[in-house]
Design an enzyme around this catalytic site. Sequence first.
Site, PDB file in Angstrom:
ATOM      1  CB  SER A   1       1.514  -2.601  -2.868  1.00 43.75           C
ATOM      2  OG  SER A   1       3.334  -1.448  -2.893  1.00 43.75           O
TER       3      SER A   1
ATOM      4  CE1 TYR B   1       0.855  -0.644   2.654  1.00 41.58           C
ATOM      5  CE2 TYR B   1       2.948  -0.095   0.766  1.00 41.58           C
ATOM      6  CZ  TYR B   1       1.587  -0.324   1.300  1.00 41.58           C
ATOM      7  OH  TYR B   1       0.433  -0.366  -0.070  1.00 41.58           O
TER       8      TYR B   1
END
Length: 267
Positions: free
Chosen positions: A147, A160
């Site tokens: 990501s 995250y």
Amino acid sequence: MYVRLHLQNKTIIVTGASSGIGERLSWHIAKNGGTPIMIARSLDKLENQREKLKRSFDATSFAYQADITDHEEFEDVIKQILTDHKQIHGLINNAGVGVFDYVNEMKLDDMERMFQLNVFALIRGTKLLLPHFSANRRKCHIVNIASQAGKIATPKSAVYAATKHAVIGFTNALRLEVASKGIYVMAVNLGPVRTNFFTTADPDGSYQKSVARYMLDPDKVATKIVKNLFSKKREINLPHWMDAGSKLYQLFPGGVETLLKKQFNRK
């Protein structure tokens, strides 16, 4: 329309294949002549996907049910796959989950779940398949879906982002370790993608609304990844403007954080 079948005779495992990017990856693998081996918790969804691939491309595909955060269950399904199939050529570690919240407000169970799925399951699956890939005389490919959060951490995504930092670090080191064995390793760093990921990450939908116009199309993401399978490409970074921002952030972190403070706090 002519389709270049560059994945002919290639068998590729896709985790989290029942929806979103994983579903589209399986679709484009089959479209390009490959054989997707799909892993997810929902066997019904995978069987529906198999039927669609058969109707659309007369493609052979395989479905395996597993919760890949369950160590024994995941190991058993990988062993079964290696028993059922003579050669696996690729692994796309796509399964992942996110929960957006401030650290002091986040549940410990949510923190653990993100690390179990985003990091430990990814590493475990890779480790289980490495001996098979190393013994293969042909080129093999490991793709890890990371990501842009692994490059630019923002408020409410601390945990995250930490999982995706770990994925990027693991990917970069693994690439060096296996380079002499003919195994390609690629990281895919994405901004927000229009999938059901946000059902968990952003239940009230506020973040989705604020970034709706910037969201990536999962089909276009999958197309890009599949196009670069079995190539030496190091990373795919999307969208391009966010990739440029992450490079700028590495050079001037303080300035970028000050300049984009409002945007960083949109969650």
